[in-house]
Design an enzyme around this catalytic site. Structure first.
Site, PDB file in Angstrom:
ATOM      1  N   ASP A  78     -16.267 -11.192   3.457  1.00  0.00           N
ATOM      2  CA  ASP A  78     -15.340 -12.262   3.973  1.00  0.00           C
ATOM      3  C   ASP A  78     -16.150 -12.570   5.540  1.00  0.00           C
ATOM      4  O   ASP A  78     -15.937 -11.673   6.275  1.00  0.00           O
ATOM      5  CB  ASP A  78     -14.088 -12.022   4.253  1.00  0.00           C
ATOM      6  CG  ASP A  78     -13.217 -12.187   2.921  1.00  0.00           C
ATOM      7  OD1 ASP A  78     -13.540 -12.949   2.178  1.00  0.00           O
ATOM      8  OD2 ASP A  78     -12.638 -11.151   2.374  1.00  0.00           O
ATOM      9  N   MET A 122      -8.459 -20.260  -3.452  1.00  0.00           N
ATOM     10  CA  MET A 122      -7.854 -19.779  -2.518  1.00  0.00           C
ATOM     11  C   MET A 122      -6.191 -19.621  -2.862  1.00  0.00           C
ATOM     12  O   MET A 122      -5.876 -20.717  -2.946  1.00  0.00           O
ATOM     13  CB  MET A 122      -7.914 -20.163  -1.110  1.00  0.00           C
ATOM     14  CG  MET A 122      -9.326 -19.928  -0.370  1.00  0.00           C
ATOM     15  SD  MET A 122     -10.118 -18.319  -0.273  1.00  0.00           S
ATOM     16  CE  MET A 122      -8.633 -17.168   0.418  1.00  0.00           C
ATOM     17  N   MET A 169     -16.225 -18.486   5.339  1.00  0.00           N
ATOM     18  CA  MET A 169     -14.999 -19.130   5.943  1.00  0.00           C
ATOM     19  C   MET A 169     -15.580 -19.673   7.217  1.00  0.00           C
ATOM     20  O   MET A 169     -15.103 -19.221   8.252  1.00  0.00           O
ATOM     21  CB  MET A 169     -13.891 -18.391   6.008  1.00  0.00           C
ATOM     22  CG  MET A 169     -13.356 -18.043   4.834  1.00  0.00           C
ATOM     23  SD  MET A 169     -12.096 -16.788   4.552  1.00  0.00           S
ATOM     24  CE  MET A 169     -13.411 -15.467   4.242  1.00  0.00           C
ATOM     25  N   HIS A 196     -16.837  -8.254  -2.471  1.00  0.00           N
ATOM     26  CA  HIS A 196     -16.547  -9.363  -1.577  1.00  0.00           C
ATOM     27  C   HIS A 196     -16.657  -9.308  -0.273  1.00  0.00           C
ATOM     28  O   HIS A 196     -15.917  -8.424   0.450  1.00  0.00           O
ATOM     29  CB  HIS A 196     -15.180  -9.890  -2.078  1.00  0.00           C
ATOM     30  CG  HIS A 196     -14.799 -11.039  -1.805  1.00  0.00           C
ATOM     31  ND1 HIS A 196     -15.288 -12.210  -2.371  1.00  0.00           N
ATOM     32  CD2 HIS A 196     -14.041 -11.554  -0.594  1.00  0.00           C
ATOM     33  CE1 HIS A 196     -14.472 -13.350  -1.625  1.00  0.00           C
ATOM     34  NE2 HIS A 196     -13.994 -13.185  -0.660  1.00  0.00           N
ATOM     35  N   MET A 210     -15.881 -14.907   8.822  1.00  0.00           N
ATOM     36  CA  MET A 210     -15.237 -15.833   9.421  1.00  0.00           C
ATOM     37  C   MET A 210     -15.762 -16.089  10.787  1.00  0.00           C
ATOM     38  O   MET A 210     -16.343 -15.091  11.492  1.00  0.00           O
ATOM     39  CB  MET A 210     -13.889 -15.230   9.536  1.00  0.00           C
ATOM     40  CG  MET A 210     -12.969 -14.797   8.163  1.00  0.00           C
ATOM     41  SD  MET A 210     -11.564 -14.241   8.405  1.00  0.00           S
ATOM     42  CE  MET A 210     -11.183 -13.700   6.869  1.00  0.00           C
ATOM     43  N   ASP A 262      -8.802 -15.442  -4.866  1.00  0.00           N
ATOM     44  CA  ASP A 262      -8.961 -14.883  -3.737  1.00  0.00           C
ATOM     45  C   ASP A 262      -7.664 -14.731  -2.829  1.00  0.00           C
ATOM     46  O   ASP A 262      -7.238 -16.004  -2.407  1.00  0.00           O
ATOM     47  CB  ASP A 262     -10.172 -15.328  -2.761  1.00  0.00           C
ATOM     48  CG  ASP A 262     -10.318 -14.380  -1.614  1.00  0.00           C
ATOM     49  OD1 ASP A 262      -9.795 -13.307  -1.251  1.00  0.00           O
ATOM     50  OD2 ASP A 262     -11.325 -14.782  -0.925  1.00  0.00           O
ATOM     51  N   HIS A 281     -18.163 -15.036   0.995  1.00  0.00           N
ATOM     52  CA  HIS A 281     -17.434 -15.809   1.196  1.00  0.00           C
ATOM     53  C   HIS A 281     -17.541 -16.563   2.468  1.00  0.00           C
ATOM     54  O   HIS A 281     -16.960 -15.839   3.443  1.00  0.00           O
ATOM     55  CB  HIS A 281     -16.111 -15.354   0.656  1.00  0.00           C
ATOM     56  CG  HIS A 281     -14.998 -16.303   1.076  1.00  0.00           C
ATOM     57  ND1 HIS A 281     -13.383 -15.964   0.779  1.00  0.00           N
ATOM     58  CD2 HIS A 281     -14.776 -17.555   1.246  1.00  0.00           C
ATOM     59  CE1 HIS A 281     -12.843 -16.887   1.075  1.00  0.00           C
ATOM     60  NE2 HIS A 281     -13.431 -18.029   1.268  1.00  0.00           N
ATOM     61  N   SER A 306     -12.591  -6.774  -1.601  1.00  0.00           N
ATOM     62  CA  SER A 306     -12.821  -7.298  -0.542  1.00  0.00           C
ATOM     63  C   SER A 306     -12.673  -6.221   0.793  1.00  0.00           C
ATOM     64  O   SER A 306     -11.583  -5.778   0.957  1.00  0.00           O
ATOM     65  CB  SER A 306     -11.691  -8.375   0.008  1.00  0.00           C
ATOM     66  OG  SER A 306     -11.895  -8.775   1.472  1.00  0.00           O
TER      67      SER A 306
END
Ligand code: DX5
Ligand code: ZN
Length: 226
Positions: A35, A137, A68, A33, A37, A175, A66, A8
């Site tokens: 992330d 998660m 979020m 990966h 957000m 994760d 991913h 990540s």
């Protein structure tokens, strides 16, 4: 099935993401990966489609994105166009999860669904046959460097069993808080995609950390006939 390692980049130097990806790939990263957000679903704000597009230019392995974020339906096309090969969405924000999963697949990406630590596995019951992967998660999302929540191990096992009952061999991804010391226990429980941020990028040698994590994960997979 061998285990895939997905470093990540959240824990990497954001001024040198290309170098971080190259190091992880030299160490055998199978996926990168990413992330995303939004400051609403989680407290933190990270990156959006333009950065994913830039990462896509330098990465040689698929991007595992991913999301979020609240209202992911508004953004899945932009992330798919930017080069996401895998797009995961949280069940906690989606009343029409079935539609979203099929929309992601129609865009040509693999569709993953994500469960927060407090979200029960039963939330996946009626979507288990449709997903390309499930992401568990093992920390509360929002930040790297948190401690693995032990209950996640049995949750991986529970999700694997649910997918098997649905006749779906889709992999389980995990994760949060994964490192060299606990990777074997989640692989033993059935995880086959391992995300690791700080255990890779908060080390002096991310290439070596990736290689060692992958070796530990595959060692554990080999000793569990699953
Ligand atoms: C957390 C993110 C993770 C994070 C993991 O919200 O979804 O992908 O980067 O970082 P570590 O491996 O440090 O827990
Ligand atoms: Zn993540």
């Amino acid at each position: 099935m061998t285990v895939q390692i997905a470093p990540s980049i959240l824990s990497a130097d954001f001024a040198a993401l290309g170098d971080a990806i190259a190091a992880a790939e030299r160490g055998g990263a199978d996926l990168i990966h990413v992330d995303v957000m939004d400051g609403h679903f989680v407290p933190n704000i990270t990156i959006g489609p333009p950065v994913v597009k830039a990462l896509k230019r330098v990465a040689t392995v698929p991007l595992d994105v991913h999301l979020m974020i609240e209202e992911p339906d508004r953004y899945i096309e932009a992330f798919a166009d930017a080069g996401a090969a895998m797009l995961s969405v949280h069940v906690e924000v989606l009343p029409h999860l079935h539609r979203t999963v099929h929309a992601i697949q129609a865009l040509g990406a693999k569709a993953g669904v994500v469960l927060n630590p407090s979200t029960p596995v039963v939330m996946l019951a009626d979507i288990a046959a449709d997903v390309d992967y499930v992401l568990i998660m093992s920390v509360n999302p929002g930040f790297g460097g948190q401690t693995f929540i032990p209950h996640s191990q049995s949750k991986v096992r529970e999700v694997r069993a649910l997918l098997d009952r649905a006749g779906n061999r889709a992999p389980v991804e995990i994760d949060g808080g994964i490192d060299q010391h606990n990777v074997a226990q989640v692989v033993e429980a059935g995880a086959r995609i391992i995300v690791a941020g700080s255990a890779v990028f908060h080390t002096p040698d991310p290439e070596r950390a990736t290689r060692e994590l992958k070796a530990a994960a595959n060692g554990a997979a080999a000793s569990t006939a699953r």
